[in-house]
Design a protein around this motif. Structure first.
Motif, short mmCIF file in Angstrom:
data_model
loop_
_atom_site.label_atom_id
_atom_site.label_comp_id
_atom_site.label_asym_id
_atom_site.label_seq_id
_atom_site.Cartn_x
_atom_site.Cartn_y
_atom_site.Cartn_z
N ARG A 59 -24.72 25.14 -3.95
CA ARG A 59 -23.49 24.40 -4.27
C ARG A 59 -23.10 23.50 -3.09
NH1 ARG A 59 -19.88 25.78 -8.45
NH2 ARG A 59 -18.07 25.69 -7.08
N ASP B 188 -22.93 35.58 -2.41
CA ASP B 188 -23.39 34.80 -3.55
C ASP B 188 -24.30 33.67 -3.06
OD1 ASP B 188 -23.78 33.26 -5.76
OD2 ASP B 188 -21.67 32.84 -6.15
N ARG C 37 -23.97 29.78 -3.71
CA ARG C 37 -23.07 28.91 -2.93
C ARG C 37 -23.86 28.01 -1.97
NH1 ARG C 37 -19.00 33.88 -1.69
NH2 ARG C 37 -18.01 33.89 -3.75
N PHE D 83 -22.68 19.55 -3.58
CA PHE D 83 -21.39 18.88 -3.33
C PHE D 83 -21.58 17.78 -2.28
CE2 PHE D 83 -19.18 22.79 -5.04
CZ PHE D 83 -18.58 22.15 -6.11
N ARG E 217 -11.13 33.83 -2.22
CA ARG E 217 -12.44 34.22 -2.76
C ARG E 217 -13.28 33.00 -3.13
NH1 ARG E 217 -13.24 33.11 -8.15
NH2 ARG E 217 -11.34 32.55 -9.24
N ARG E 218 -12.71 31.81 -3.03
CA ARG E 218 -13.42 30.61 -3.45
C ARG E 218 -14.42 30.18 -2.38
NH1 ARG E 218 -11.21 28.56 -8.13
NH2 ARG E 218 -9.54 29.94 -8.81
N ASP E 219 -15.33 29.27 -2.74
CA ASP E 219 -16.46 29.00 -1.83
C ASP E 219 -16.12 28.07 -0.66
OD1 ASP E 219 -16.22 26.93 -3.67
OD2 ASP E 219 -18.31 26.99 -4.36
N LYS F 294 -27.02 18.72 -11.00
CA LYS F 294 -25.73 18.17 -10.54
C LYS F 294 -25.92 17.34 -9.28
CE LYS F 294 -22.61 21.41 -12.75
NZ LYS F 294 -21.75 22.59 -12.63
N ARG G 82 -24.94 37.70 -6.55
CA ARG G 82 -24.49 36.70 -7.52
C ARG G 82 -23.19 37.12 -8.19
NH1 ARG G 82 -22.51 32.78 -8.66
NH2 ARG G 82 -22.18 32.30 -10.84
N ARG H 73 -9.73 18.21 -6.36
CA ARG H 73 -10.53 17.35 -5.46
C ARG H 73 -10.43 15.91 -5.91
NH1 ARG H 73 -15.13 20.68 -6.35
NH2 ARG H 73 -15.98 18.92 -7.49
N ASP I 43 -9.81 23.09 -14.47
CA ASP I 43 -9.82 24.55 -14.29
C ASP I 43 -8.44 24.94 -13.77
OD1 ASP I 43 -12.67 24.84 -14.77
OD2 ASP I 43 -12.97 23.94 -12.80
N ASP J 178 -12.96 17.55 -15.72
CA ASP J 178 -12.56 18.75 -16.46
C ASP J 178 -11.51 19.51 -15.66
OD1 ASP J 178 -15.66 20.57 -15.78
OD2 ASP J 178 -14.02 19.96 -14.47
P1 ATP Z 1 -17.61 20.76 -10.86
O1 ATP Z 1 -16.83 21.19 -12.06
O2 ATP Z 1 -17.61 19.32 -10.58
O3 ATP Z 1 -18.98 21.35 -10.83
P2 ATP Z 1 -15.87 22.53 -9.48
O4 ATP Z 1 -15.44 22.65 -8.05
O5 ATP Z 1 -14.81 22.40 -10.49
O6 ATP Z 1 -16.89 21.34 -9.56
P3 ATP Z 1 -16.77 24.81 -10.91
O7 ATP Z 1 -18.13 25.42 -10.95
O8 ATP Z 1 -16.20 24.24 -12.15
O9 ATP Z 1 -16.78 23.76 -9.73
O10 ATP Z 1 -15.80 25.96 -10.36
C1 ATP Z 1 -14.41 25.79 -10.25
C2 ATP Z 1 -13.92 26.41 -8.96
O11 ATP Z 1 -14.25 27.80 -8.96
C3 ATP Z 1 -14.56 25.86 -7.70
O12 ATP Z 1 -13.92 24.72 -7.24
C4 ATP Z 1 -14.40 27.02 -6.75
O13 ATP Z 1 -13.09 27.09 -6.26
C5 ATP Z 1 -14.62 28.21 -7.65
N1 ATP Z 1 -16.04 28.63 -7.68
C6 ATP Z 1 -16.98 28.26 -8.57
N2 ATP Z 1 -18.16 28.83 -8.31
C7 ATP Z 1 -17.96 29.59 -7.21
C8 ATP Z 1 -18.79 30.45 -6.44
N3 ATP Z 1 -20.09 30.61 -6.76
N4 ATP Z 1 -18.23 31.09 -5.39
C9 ATP Z 1 -16.92 30.92 -5.09
N5 ATP Z 1 -16.10 30.12 -5.76
C10 ATP Z 1 -16.59 29.47 -6.81
#
Ligand code: ATP
Ligand code: MG
Length: 450
Positions: A161, A155, A158, A165, A110-112, A202, A93, A30, A42, A40
């Motif tokens: 979240r 979940d 979300r 966001f 599977r991502r949000d 956050k 959850r 992003r 991932d 950070d």
């Molecule tokens: P930030 O680190 O700024 O909080 P992020 O998008 O990196 O934002 P993380 O919580 O680090 O959020 O999670 C990394 C990724 O994992 C997310 O971008 C998303 O794709 C996925 N993710 C995290 N939590 C969920 C969830 N509850 N349901 C689905 N996907 C998730």
């Protein structure tokens, strides 16, 4: 790609040279797409955690059962998760089962949200964006992947979240996604207080945290997070207030600097107003609302599992936020004020005052008044004079008073010390051993009946 440090590419290169696929995902992608340096990193990979562990020396098994390990590499800490297909969710959850996959497209599904489901190959620059995340990012939209209702039912976290966001990025939430948040909001009951707290915190990091809380209000989600805020909806106030108590709390939070604890303080500073509302001669009044607000803030923050030190700091500031300086305050009054608030909290209390004023008018124009400046100057002077502002600053202590003035230790001693502090705050020149012994002796003889 300019925003990607060489260590990140080197790390991905090691995984790739071992024959695995590896992509950057989530917040880092992003940020890169928005031209902001990532905070950070991932990663997602088709390697199994054990295979990653075999490639690097320092690996922490942060969530092996979900396929996640953390690799410490050249000063960075990288989270790396095996491609996953999540099974059914039963507790709102956690998925009941996690299957690993060899397919990045399955993992992205599977991502949000679409903006969180882009995968970037940092070695080639290839972006996998099966859910049009880049377009949503460009347009500033938070959109659930697939069917929003199903995704929020899987979940409940979300839902929050999405709100945070929106606040962090200054985005809007897509209408269908909003509908899903509303209809599935009961799934927040299954979400732990700690996770709710973390999302609320956050929300505080963006320019306007109010965006998050306004979305929570619009979707009736706020009832599950901070129902007390809703008591202020429609509660109008007197002159110098443009907004009802609800919006005033939210906007004060927006105007506070980006320290999450100070922003929580601003968000909750008038939370008790509705419970103290009385019409007096047709005029709305909120007597003692700072006390009620501090009490309510205490129980809210406990419920959300904030650390005790943060709770104490927030409540103390809220309880003291209603000072009303006029230039007839004596030096003693200024000293008593500093003593009550504590030297170390004065600047935070002024920040709260400015946020409070700006949040009353929706503008910083009149946030700082000549009275504030006059009080701040007098406080500076008084603090620099290094006079006694607490019992420990007095020229005598309990032992000396006991030995030299014959005052018994116990409750009487507390009364004597408080009296001496009052006297010294009124006239600092009295803070000498001889004078205080005389004053103490006299006070004990004439004013304390035991
Ligand atoms: P930030 O680190 O700024 O909080 P992020 O998008 O990196 O934002 P993380 O919580 O680090 O959020 O999670 C990394 C990724 O994992 C997310 O971008 C998303 O794709 C996925 N993710 C995290 N939590 C969920 C969830 N509850 N349901 C689905 N996907 C998730
Ligand atoms: Mg992240």
């Amino acid at each position: 790609m300019l925003l990607i440090p060489s260590q990140v590419k080197e790390f991905a290169g090691i995984v790739s040279d071992a024959g695995f696929k590896i992509y950057l995902v989530g917040g880092a992608v992003r940020n890169i797409k928005r031209g902001v340096p990532p905070v950070d990193y991932d990663f997602t990979t088709n390697a199994m955690p054990q295979q990653i562990m075999a490639l690097f020396r320092k690996v922490i098994p942060t969530g092996i059962e979900h396929g996640t390990v953390t690799v410490l590499f050249k000063g960075y800490s990288f989270e790396i998760t095996t491609f996953r297909i999540d099974g059914k969710y039963n507790d709102s959850r956690h998925p009941d089962s996690v299957a690993f996959s060899d397919d990045i497209y399955e993992d992205l599904k599977r991502r949000d949200f679409t903006i969180n489901a882009m995968a970037l190959d940092v070695l080639t620059g290839e972006l996998i964006d099966a859910h049009s995340g880049a377009e949503d990012l460009k347009n500033g939209v938070i959109r659930a992947i697939g069917n929003p209702e199903e995704r929020f039912a899987e979940d409940g976290l979300r839902i929050l979240r999405a709100c945070r966001f929106a606040a962090q990025l200054g985005f809007s939430i897509d209408p269908d996604t909003l509908k899903g948040m509303h209809s599935q909001r009961h799934h927040l009951e299954g979400v732990s207080s700690e996770r709710i707290r973390d999302e609320v915190l956050k929300s505080m990091t963006g320019d306007r945290p109010s965006v998050s809380f306004l979305y929570m209000q619009e979707t009736s989600v706020l009832e599950y997070v901070l129902p007390e805020l809703l008591e202020g909806v429609g509660m109008e106030q007197r002159e110098r207030h443009k907004f009802d108590v609800f919006h005033h709390n939210l906007f004060s939070c927006d105007f506070m600097e980006k320290d999450p604890i100070l922003r929580m303080t601003a968000l909750l500073h008038d939370i008790g107003k509705p419970r103290t509302f009385r019409l007096r001669d047709g005029v709305p009044t909120f007597y003692c609302h700072e006390k009620v607000s501090a009490q309510m803030a205490g129980s809210i923050l406990q419920r959300l599992k904030f650390p005790n030190a943060d709770i104490r700091r927030i409540c103390h500031l809220i309880e003291n936020h209603m000072f009303n300086y006029t230039d007839d305050w004596s030096d003693g009054a200024v000293r008593r004020f500093v003593a009550r608030v504590g030297r170390e909290n004065i600047s935070d209390l002024f920040k709260l005052r400015f946020a409070d004023r700006a949040g009353s008018m929706g503008s910083t124009t009149y946030a700082c008044t000549p009275e504030d400046i006059a009080l701040a100057r007098r406080i500076d002077l008084i603090v620099s004079e290094a006079t006694a502002l607490g019992i420990k600053d007095l020229a005598v202590n309990g032992n000396v008073l006991n030995q030299k003035a014959g005052i018994p230790k116990g409750p009487a001693m507390g009364q004597v010390l408080n009296f001496l502090l009052e006297a010294v705050m009124e006239d600092p020149s009295q803070n000498t051993r001889e004078t205080l012994l005389d004053l103490g002796r006299n006070f004990y003889r004439t004013r304390i009946d035991l």
